[in-house]
Design an enzyme around this catalytic site. Sequence first.
Site, short mmCIF file in Angstrom:
data_model
loop_
_atom_site.label_atom_id
_atom_site.label_comp_id
_atom_site.label_asym_id
_atom_site.label_seq_id
_atom_site.Cartn_x
_atom_site.Cartn_y
_atom_site.Cartn_z
N CYS A 251 0.80 -1.23 0.00
CA CYS A 251 0.00 0.00 0.00
C CYS A 251 0.83 1.27 0.00
O CYS A 251 0.26 2.37 -0.09
CB CYS A 251 -0.95 -0.01 1.19
SG CYS A 251 -1.89 -1.54 1.32
N HIS B 56 -9.95 1.39 -0.26
CA HIS B 56 -8.49 1.30 -0.23
C HIS B 56 -8.03 0.83 -1.60
O HIS B 56 -8.27 -0.30 -2.00
CB HIS B 56 -8.06 0.31 0.85
CG HIS B 56 -6.60 0.33 1.14
ND1 HIS B 56 -5.68 1.01 0.36
CD2 HIS B 56 -5.86 -0.25 2.13
CE1 HIS B 56 -4.47 0.85 0.85
NE2 HIS B 56 -4.55 0.09 1.92
N HIS C 111 -3.29 7.36 6.52
CA HIS C 111 -3.50 6.14 5.74
C HIS C 111 -4.88 5.56 6.07
O HIS C 111 -5.62 5.17 5.17
CB HIS C 111 -2.40 5.13 6.06
CG HIS C 111 -2.42 3.91 5.20
ND1 HIS C 111 -2.29 3.96 3.83
CD2 HIS C 111 -2.57 2.59 5.52
CE1 HIS C 111 -2.34 2.73 3.33
NE2 HIS C 111 -2.52 1.88 4.33
#
Length: 391
Positions: free
Chosen positions: A161, A321, A288
């Site tokens: 990520c 996400h 995040h």
Amino acid sequence: MQPLHLTAYTATSALGHGNAAHADALRTMRGGLRPCDFEDVDLDTWIGRVTGIEDAPITGHLAAYDCRNNRLAALALEADGFAAAVADARRRLGAARIGVFLGTSTSGILKTEHAYRRRKADGALPADYRFRESHEIFSLTDFVRRRLGLRGPALTLSTACSSSAKVFATAARHIQVGWCDAAVVGGVDSLCQMTLYGFHSLQLVSAEPCRPLDAQRNGLSIGEAGSFALLEAAPRDNAVALLGYGESADAYHIARPEPNGRGALEAMRAALTRASLDAAGLDYVNLHATGTPANDSAESRALSALLDTPPTSGTKGWTGHTLGAAGALEAVFCALSIEHGFLPGTLNLRTPDPAIGLNLVRNSRTGAPRRVLSNSLGFGGSNCSLLLGAV
């Protein structure tokens, strides 16, 4: 470091195609998640799906690169006149002086999933399956550099990520040592069965739209996106710039963050140091904030250890996400907030977790952020923070 100017940038996600759609959605708290309707995936979850990919095959001399991931890249490159801006830079600087550094986590793995469903009786994959141009991790970067006619240094980063945040740092180093004068950076990740079922097997997928930083958060939503920026060393008027970056690798666990956010803290401190900025100078922090219990708690502890927090939010409630594309996508969100003067809220946040204790922006509001930090924290403890600002 010397600032690197984002002379062009763009995003394509579940919110739409281009910066205007994203700025409008962020300002008006309009999300892009919907109940999972991807292929024949049988999961009770919500996804951030980009419309139009199925109807946009790659044809012509790059037809061998046709896959969902590269189709998404192609759609993103045409938004906001980004490809035209790169063409202008190519004329000014030369094709060999512009690098291409892109992040992805799964590349075109969906193409391989489809190929395995069409295996022959002896197990052989179909003859039209092209691993190098679709699934191989360099496929994305190779496609983009060919599409844009660039011949500078090129590589793909795949650090889960944090992938498309770390490409900004990679580009900065290449420009600093003189290997190129500008760089196309960004990230593309697209939906596939491996990602959806994989995160489900980790018990990380929510049955509702994800709720970052909420007291009752119970998992993430998976999305897809393509996002790009053109970084140039030469100054431009009224441009947003990359002022600093920080990277760390805490290697605590393959899928869980270090509980106190040690790696995130190191990355944020490094970004501030590289930008010669004190933490008190930050106007906004994009977390995040995946919506999983462990991630949001660890990251909030890291930020609390850094400073009395400025306005802070998590934006994955809009898009889900987007994994390897998340760093670049949220860098564009930060650039939009600087350019248009607003602070993104935290979509789907109902009851802020009292244990987090940050200065959370619940609803998007007008503001004038000039120094913005964006975090991307990957599996395996691969972390990156980007510091963007008005120049």
